[in-house]
Scaffold this active site. Structure first.
Site, PDB file in Angstrom:
ATOM      1  N   LYS A  53       1.335   5.539   1.614  1.00  0.00           N
ATOM      2  CA  LYS A  53       1.576   6.801   0.906  1.00  0.00           C
ATOM      3  C   LYS A  53       0.414   7.796   0.983  1.00  0.00           C
ATOM      4  O   LYS A  53       0.623   9.011   0.890  1.00  0.00           O
ATOM      5  CB  LYS A  53       1.917   6.518  -0.556  1.00  0.00           C
ATOM      6  CG  LYS A  53       3.297   5.921  -0.778  1.00  0.00           C
ATOM      7  CD  LYS A  53       4.392   6.942  -0.557  1.00  0.00           C
ATOM      8  CE  LYS A  53       5.744   6.415  -1.009  1.00  0.00           C
ATOM      9  NZ  LYS A  53       6.806   7.419  -0.884  1.00  0.00           N
ATOM     10  N   SER A 303       4.972  -2.077   4.426  1.00  0.00           N
ATOM     11  CA  SER A 303       4.686  -0.734   3.920  1.00  0.00           C
ATOM     12  C   SER A 303       3.745  -0.691   2.726  1.00  0.00           C
ATOM     13  O   SER A 303       3.170   0.358   2.438  1.00  0.00           O
ATOM     14  CB  SER A 303       5.993  -0.004   3.583  1.00  0.00           C
ATOM     15  OG  SER A 303       6.745  -0.745   2.642  1.00  0.00           O
TER      16      SER A 303
END
Length: 403
Positions: A53, A303
């Protein structure tokens, strides 16, 4: 709507140099043997803030005008986006306010505040936190930082794809955990322009899968309910820009079950020595569910790795149970000396490892002269687990609960 192009991602990569890590691409022998193909793990769980992110968040904040920076930024997140925005704002000297659900995991709250953001707890669920963040933006003039539906966010996340192709030019399939779609859209934008033969596959938790219905409808469709352990990809509605990319550039969207997610997390922990959150292992879960489906060499994106330790403990047990390596039983024994010892002795003969045992005489359903025993065991797999329960029943033990 203009799609993000390879040049946008390359420009993003230049701006992120020195800010984000070029995360490692780790070869996985165990997955390679399972899939009969070369398999690598793209370790975004080792990125700064523990997920991909930061890439998009930093690029988004870097693009703000001086006036926008002075007004500050606001975001809403249950964890990874919050930390990405918080660190990006700290690095750029921008005040950040982050709205989080009231019952957010304490480690995620502490990490977000630790990066310098002002944290406001609002709402029982993320949708309520998002509404509060948007109201804050309208009231104060702060810039709202969307978690996935913005060109800078998509281009920043796309640098994951650029790194993959630089690290493994011969890759033929890239699997990407997918919620709102910012990551998979960026990865597809980075890869497809120069490598159209590389399959990009989006992977969703089946209990929070907004993409299949959306693609069928030809537009983003909102889920009525999204309940999954993979909270990082539990997004009720895809973003408009990610949707345009997925519709045009992503080869396939598949879903994985909660059991497959927990087994994938356990595999990463045991065999790859990597702590990965449930959302972060979705691509590995797809390989466990469909080992013969994808053309190699294969890259699975991990992720993120931000997980509450208490949830990690629960998920390890769930993963062991799904793999047939954890067995919890309740049974009744005669309340006389040696009964419990006899049970434990038989379990030892069966080579079942006792993890925990509870012994009670006060359960309401018990008859006089009985005791209730709840026992947790580690087994070697489904066949061993079945052999343990069969032998216990054959020995006269009444098993009235097993899981």
């Amino acid at each position: 709507m203009r799609l993000i192009e390879g040049n946008d991602v390359r420009a993003a990569q230049a701006k992120l140099t020195g800010i984000t890590r070029v995360t490692p691409l780790e070869h996985s022998r165990v997955l390679g043997e399972l899939c009969a193909a070369e398999v690598h793990l793209k370790c975004e769980n080792l990125q700064r803030t523990g997920s991909f992110k930061l890439r998009g968040a930093y690029l988004r904040l870097l693009g703000l005008s001086e006036e926008q920076r002075a007004a500050g930024v606001v975001a809403a997140s249950a964890g990874n986006h919050a930390q990405g925005v918080a660190l990006a704002a700290q690095l750029l000297g921008i005040h950040a306010t982050v709205y989080m659900p009231e019952r957010v995991a304490l480690p995620k709250l502490a990490a977000t505040a630790g990066y310098g953001a002002e944290v406001v707890l609002r709402g029982a669920v993320l949708e309520e936190s998002l509404a509060a963040a948007r109201e804050h933006a309208e009231r104060t003039g702060a810039e709202f930082i969307h978690p996935f539906d913005h060109p800078d966010i998509v281009a920043g996340q796309g640098t994951v794809g650029t790194e993959i192709m630089a690290q493994l030019p011969q890759a033929r399939t890239v699997l990407v955990p997918t919620g709102g779609g910012g990551l998979v859209a960026g990865v597809a934008a980075a890869i497809k322009e120069e490598h159209p033969d590389v399959a990009v596959v989006a992977v969703q938790a089946e209990q929070a899968a907004a993409w299949p219905d959306s693609l069928t409808a030809g537009r983003p469709v909102r889920l009525r309910e999204a309940q999954t352990m993979a909270d990082g990809i539990a997004v009720a509605e895809p973003g408009a820009l990610p949707y345009a990319h997925v519709e045009k550039q992503v080869d396939e969207v598949i879903t994985v079950s909660e059991e497959q997610l927990s087994r994938a997390m356990l595999l990463c922990l045991e065999r790859a020595k990597l702590v990965v959150e449930p959302a972060g292992v979705a691509a590995v879960a797809a390989l466990l569910a469909h080992p013969d489906r994808f053309r190699g060499p294969i890259v699975s994106v991990l992720s993120g790795g931000n997980i509450d330790p208490l949830l990690l403990l629960q998920l390890v047990q769930h993963g062991m149970s799904s793999a047939g390596r954890y067995l919890s039983l309740r049974l009744r024994l005669p309340d006389r000396p040696g009964s419990l010892g006899g049970l434990v002795s038989l379990l030892g003969e069966l080579e079942a490892n006792v993890i925990d045992i509870a012994h009670s005489r006060v359960t309401g359903a018990l008859s006089v002269g009985e005791v209730d025993v709840e026992i947790s065991l580690e087994t070697r797999g489904p066949e061993h687990r079945e052999r343990v329960t069969t032998r216990l029943e054959a020995a006269g033990y009444a098993l009235y609960e097993r899981r």
